[in-house]
Design an enzyme around this catalytic site. Structure first.
Site, PDB file in Angstrom:
ATOM      1  N   ASP A   1      27.269  24.295  43.068  1.00  0.00           N
ATOM      2  CA  ASP A   1      28.653  24.652  43.358  1.00  0.00           C
ATOM      3  C   ASP A   1      29.526  24.188  42.192  1.00  0.00           C
ATOM      4  O   ASP A   1      29.090  23.433  41.340  1.00  0.00           O
ATOM      5  CB  ASP A   1      29.112  24.072  44.696  1.00  0.00           C
ATOM      6  CG  ASP A   1      29.077  22.559  44.719  1.00  0.00           C
ATOM      7  OD1 ASP A   1      28.814  21.955  43.663  1.00  0.00           O
ATOM      8  OD2 ASP A   1      29.296  21.983  45.781  1.00  0.00           O
TER       9      ASP A   1
ATOM     10  N   ASP B   1      24.482  27.320  53.168  1.00  0.00           N
ATOM     11  CA  ASP B   1      24.060  25.950  52.908  1.00  0.00           C
ATOM     12  C   ASP B   1      24.907  25.014  53.746  1.00  0.00           C
ATOM     13  O   ASP B   1      25.999  25.383  54.180  1.00  0.00           O
ATOM     14  CB  ASP B   1      24.287  25.598  51.427  1.00  0.00           C
ATOM     15  CG  ASP B   1      25.770  25.353  51.157  1.00  0.00           C
ATOM     16  OD1 ASP B   1      26.188  24.177  51.114  1.00  0.00           O
ATOM     17  OD2 ASP B   1      26.536  26.325  51.019  1.00  0.00           O
TER      18      ASP B   1
ATOM     19  N   CYS C   1       8.128  23.001  68.509  1.00  0.00           N
ATOM     20  CA  CYS C   1       8.230  22.891  67.047  1.00  0.00           C
ATOM     21  C   CYS C   1       6.883  22.446  66.498  1.00  0.00           C
ATOM     22  O   CYS C   1       6.270  21.518  67.036  1.00  0.00           O
ATOM     23  CB  CYS C   1       9.315  21.881  66.665  1.00  0.00           C
ATOM     24  SG  CYS C   1       9.401  21.570  64.888  1.00  0.00           S
TER      25      CYS C   1
ATOM     26  N   CYS D   1       6.352  21.270  63.368  1.00  0.00           N
ATOM     27  CA  CYS D   1       6.452  20.430  62.168  1.00  0.00           C
ATOM     28  C   CYS D   1       5.595  19.174  62.339  1.00  0.00           C
ATOM     29  O   CYS D   1       5.233  18.802  63.462  1.00  0.00           O
ATOM     30  CB  CYS D   1       7.909  20.063  61.877  1.00  0.00           C
ATOM     31  SG  CYS D   1       8.571  18.667  62.806  1.00  0.00           S
TER      32      CYS D   1
ATOM     33  N   CYS E   1       6.933  16.503  64.841  1.00  0.00           N
ATOM     34  CA  CYS E   1       6.714  16.802  66.264  1.00  0.00           C
ATOM     35  C   CYS E   1       5.231  16.738  66.634  1.00  0.00           C
ATOM     36  O   CYS E   1       4.875  16.396  67.759  1.00  0.00           O
ATOM     37  CB  CYS E   1       7.295  18.169  66.614  1.00  0.00           C
ATOM     38  SG  CYS E   1       9.108  18.164  66.624  1.00  0.00           S
TER      39      CYS E   1
ATOM     40  N   HIS F   1      12.272  17.046  60.055  1.00  0.00           N
ATOM     41  CA  HIS F   1      12.273  17.890  61.258  1.00  0.00           C
ATOM     42  C   HIS F   1      13.445  18.875  61.250  1.00  0.00           C
ATOM     43  O   HIS F   1      13.266  20.067  61.504  1.00  0.00           O
ATOM     44  CB  HIS F   1      12.342  17.038  62.537  1.00  0.00           C
ATOM     45  CG  HIS F   1      12.675  17.857  63.739  1.00  0.00           C
ATOM     46  ND1 HIS F   1      11.729  18.583  64.434  1.00  0.00           N
ATOM     47  CD2 HIS F   1      13.871  18.125  64.329  1.00  0.00           C
ATOM     48  CE1 HIS F   1      12.325  19.262  65.409  1.00  0.00           C
ATOM     49  NE2 HIS F   1      13.625  18.995  65.364  1.00  0.00           N
TER      50      HIS F   1
END
Length: 375
Positions: A93, A271, A309, A311, A314, A340
């Site tokens: 940015d 974002d 989930c 991931c 998890c 996560h």
């Protein structure tokens, strides 16, 4: 210059679409959520974790990197990619938003913005030209023009003044970017639509930006404290004046509701610091809404954060253990929660792309939000 964006599939019931951004450090599938790595690092996330989740682009912040360690050092290290060893794409940015949020420490003029460092109080000047030069030293894949972001609720006179300066600065930034391209820089520059919460100013800005035929377009000045309905209204209003063929980026949104609304309006990129900031405060994304790990009810809960989930957090750790880490202020708490939350959002984006490709985005949005907002 060559087109950098390819549209793959479009929804028949709204503006949602999938596509590919062709950038210097590899292709980026869209829609895409970009984790924020303010200081050339996503907080609590080694680059290996970002690669594991399969992110293709992250953000870095021009304002912070300008102050520390300085663009010359980053250039010496081989740009952001050499310095951080993140070999995929960086979007930077312009620093405009940081300067906007430092309102007591800055003075805006037609020349640029003079501001005081929040670190040591030293004075600096950002101009459209030196912000492009700074981002070129960082070797950003997508850089942003310097703009003036005005807050929700300002007067029309103030919004008009901010828009005029932003438009003038864009022409200067574009010229400097073209100079840098001639010197071998490969990154691209996005202009920023402003206009505050005035429909005619938004239209004026969108049409001006579109007329310059730049590689992509960012929509700024939203998600700055306005009610959710105003965000939706002004996003929907702005998009209609932008060319369909260009990639569109809405800055600073990171909740499922806002992301889904943006995608429905044909936005390709977004974002936000929210997933990692929430993580450090013990707040986890789940399919059933936000979960606060601080709560007493998790003390004896040996189940995962989210049973749906996949991931590694998890699959491995219980709510009980994660609560213990948070209560003890263990660094691992921030690492696992950040992993996560970023995995969750990225997985949601993968599901959204699949839904668009199979022409069932509206159905996906409805089902996701019904469960996420169910209390």
């Amino acid at each position: 210059m060559e087109e950098i964006f390819e549209i793959k599939n479009k929804s028949t019931d709204c503006k949602a679409r999938t596509g590919v951004l062709h950038l210097p450090h590899g292709d980026v599938q869209t829609p895409v959520f970009m984790p924020v790595g303010t200081n050339a690092t996503v907080k609590a996330m080694p680059k290996d974790f970002l690669e594991e989740i399969e992110f293709e682009i992250i953000l870095a912040n021009t304002y912070h990197l300008f102050l520390r360690p300085g663009p010359d050092l980053v250039k010496e290290a081989g740009g952001l990619h050499g310095f951080s060893q993140w070999k995929k794409n960086f979007l930077t940015d312009s620093g405009g938003f940081q300067v906007f949020s430092l309102s007591k420490l800055r003075k805006i003029s037609e020349e640029g913005v003079r501001f005081q460092s929040h670190i040591d109080g030293s004075y600096h000047m950002f101009t459209p030209e030196n912000v492009v030069q700074t981002q070129t030293k960082l070797n950003s894949d997508i850089q942003m023009q310097l703009d003036v972001c005005s807050g929700y609720g300002v007067s029309r006179k103030e919004a008009e003044k901010a828009l005029k300066i932003t438009s003038d600065w864009l022409l200067r930034a574009k010229k400097e970017w073209e100079n840098q391209r001639e010197l071998g820089y490969k990154g691209i520059l996005f202009p920023i639509v402003q206009g505050n919460f005035f429909e005619d100013l938004r239209k004026q800005s969108a049409e001006f930006v579109s007329s310059l035929n730049m590689p992509g377009i960012a929509i700024g000045g939203l998600s700055v404290g306005e009610p959710a309905e105003e965000f939706k209204k002004y996003l929907n209003h702005t998009v209609q004046f932008l060319p369909e063929s260009k990639p569109k980026y809405v800055m600073g949104i990171g909740t499922p509701e806002y992301i889904l609304d943006a995608i429905e309006n044909g936005i390709d990129m977004f974002d936000c610091v929210l997933p990692t900031r929430n993580a450090r405060n013990g707040s986890y994304f789940t399919h059933d809404g936000m979960l606060s790990i601080k709560q007493e009810r998790h003390t004896h809960d040996f189940g995962p954060i989210d049973k749906d989930c996949n991931c590694k957090v998890c699959r491995t750790y219980s709510r009980s253990y994660l609560r213990h880490l948070f209560k003890e202020q263990e660094i691992l708490s921030s690492i696992l929660a950040s992993y996560h939350n970023l995995y969750f959002l990225n997985n949601m984006i993968l599901e959204i792309r699949d839904a668009i490709n199979n022409n069932r985005f509206a159905e996906y949005k409805k089902m996701f939000l019904e469960r996420f907002n169910h209390k």
